[in-house]
Design a protein around this motif. Structure first.
Motif, PDB file in Angstrom:
ATOM      1  N   PRO A  35      42.500  43.415  46.198  1.00 41.31           N
ATOM      2  CA  PRO A  35      43.547  42.754  45.414  1.00 41.31           C
ATOM      3  C   PRO A  35      43.352  42.793  43.903  1.00 41.31           C
ATOM      4  N   LEU A  36      42.120  42.892  43.426  1.00 41.81           N
ATOM      5  CA  LEU A  36      41.903  42.885  41.981  1.00 41.81           C
ATOM      6  C   LEU A  36      41.676  44.268  41.403  1.00 41.81           C
ATOM      7  N   GLY A 121      34.777  44.658  36.375  1.00 45.94           N
ATOM      8  CA  GLY A 121      35.209  45.923  35.789  1.00 45.94           C
ATOM      9  C   GLY A 121      35.064  45.855  34.291  1.00 45.94           C
ATOM     10  N   GLU A 122      35.508  46.888  33.637  1.00 46.60           N
ATOM     11  CA  GLU A 122      35.410  46.971  32.183  1.00 46.60           C
ATOM     12  C   GLU A 122      36.216  45.869  31.514  1.00 46.60           C
ATOM     13  N   GLY A 123      35.537  44.810  31.090  1.00 42.91           N
ATOM     14  CA  GLY A 123      36.195  43.709  30.398  1.00 42.91           C
ATOM     15  C   GLY A 123      36.892  42.717  31.305  1.00 42.91           C
ATOM     16  N   ARG A 124      36.940  42.987  32.616  1.00 41.97           N
ATOM     17  CA  ARG A 124      37.626  42.100  33.560  1.00 41.97           C
ATOM     18  C   ARG A 124      36.638  41.090  34.122  1.00 41.97           C
ATOM     19  N   LEU A 125      37.110  39.840  34.239  1.00 37.17           N
ATOM     20  CA  LEU A 125      36.285  38.761  34.774  1.00 37.17           C
ATOM     21  C   LEU A 125      37.066  37.995  35.824  1.00 37.17           C
ATOM     22  N   GLY A 132      37.460  26.330  44.159  1.00 39.90           N
ATOM     23  CA  GLY A 132      37.592  27.633  44.795  1.00 39.90           C
ATOM     24  C   GLY A 132      38.768  28.461  44.332  1.00 39.90           C
ATOM     25  N   LEU A 133      39.519  27.992  43.339  1.00 39.76           N
ATOM     26  CA  LEU A 133      40.645  28.749  42.803  1.00 39.76           C
ATOM     27  C   LEU A 133      40.115  29.816  41.852  1.00 39.76           C
ATOM     28  N   HIS A 134      40.640  31.029  41.976  1.00 36.71           N
ATOM     29  CA  HIS A 134      40.199  32.140  41.130  1.00 36.71           C
ATOM     30  C   HIS A 134      41.129  32.302  39.935  1.00 36.71           C
ATOM     31  N   PHE A 135      40.524  32.550  38.786  1.00 35.08           N
ATOM     32  CA  PHE A 135      41.258  32.832  37.555  1.00 35.08           C
ATOM     33  C   PHE A 135      40.808  34.199  37.074  1.00 35.08           C
ATOM     34  N   LEU A 136      41.756  35.052  36.721  1.00 34.32           N
ATOM     35  CA  LEU A 136      41.471  36.401  36.276  1.00 34.32           C
ATOM     36  C   LEU A 136      41.553  36.482  34.756  1.00 34.32           C
ATOM     37  N   VAL A 137      40.550  37.104  34.154  1.00 33.16           N
ATOM     38  CA  VAL A 137      40.615  37.482  32.744  1.00 33.16           C
ATOM     39  C   VAL A 137      40.749  38.997  32.773  1.00 33.16           C
ATOM     40  N   SER A 138      41.938  39.500  32.477  1.00 33.70           N
ATOM     41  CA  SER A 138      42.190  40.928  32.647  1.00 33.70           C
ATOM     42  C   SER A 138      41.457  41.785  31.619  1.00 33.70           C
ATOM     43  N   ASP A 139      41.232  41.270  30.423  1.00 31.67           N
ATOM     44  CA  ASP A 139      40.477  41.994  29.400  1.00 31.67           C
ATOM     45  C   ASP A 139      39.895  40.979  28.421  1.00 31.67           C
TER      46      ASP A 139
END
Length: 155
Positions: A35-36, A121-125, A132-139
């Motif tokens: 998914p990510l 990934g490159e810059g992704r967190l 348990g909720l996930h938060f995406l930092v795309s860059d």
């Protein structure tokens, strides 16, 4: 294994799949394999018994109507807010209370430990809250200066 003949919503608003053999499968659930890292590649359609009914290599290979139907279903099923800005961090030790602006609005969560921030990934967190909720930092490099400064204290 792309044996989808027809994919539509049934009378109850759930996904219904007719396979190449003409068999109807009601209440199918789409599940992303990655998914990510590859959200549009590798999608499984799973029946109510938990077994895979169909595999889709790439969403782009589907007709537009089926692709939009699956994307709509996935958007309701998956919730990974994208962090746009870090507004405040209560302390630079953990646990700490974070206030962030996401693509779904401003929210707060507790970060239990630094290990809850994973590099994907490159810059992704991927940040996991205490609930348990996930938060995406795309860059992380594209964040504003204040957000990068707060985040760097935990990396």
């Amino acid at each position: 294994m792309n044996n989808i003949q027809n994919l539509a919503r049934n009378a109850f608003g759930r996904l219904s799949l007719v396979d190449d053999a003409g068999q109807t499968h009601d209440n199918v659930t789409p599940v992303r394999a990655h998914p990510l890292s590859a959200p549009d590649e590798g999608l499984s359609l799973v029946g109510t018994d938990g077994h895979e009914i169909a595999w889709i290599d790439r969403l782009a290979d589907l007709p537009q109507a089926q692709r939009e139907l699956l994307q709509d279903e996935l958007s309701h099923r998956e919730m990974t807010p994208t962090v746009l800005k870090l507004l405040d961090v209560s302390t630079f030790s953990t646990p700490s209370q974070w206030t962030v602006e996401t693509d779904r609005g401003t929210t707060g969560f507790i970060l239990k430990s630094e290990e809850e921030i994973r590099r994907i990934g490159e810059g992704r967190l991927l940040i996991t809250s205490s609930h348990g909720l996930h938060f995406l930092v795309s860059d992380r490099f594209a964040l504003d200066r204040h957000s990068r400064k707060l985040l760097e204290r935990f990396l």
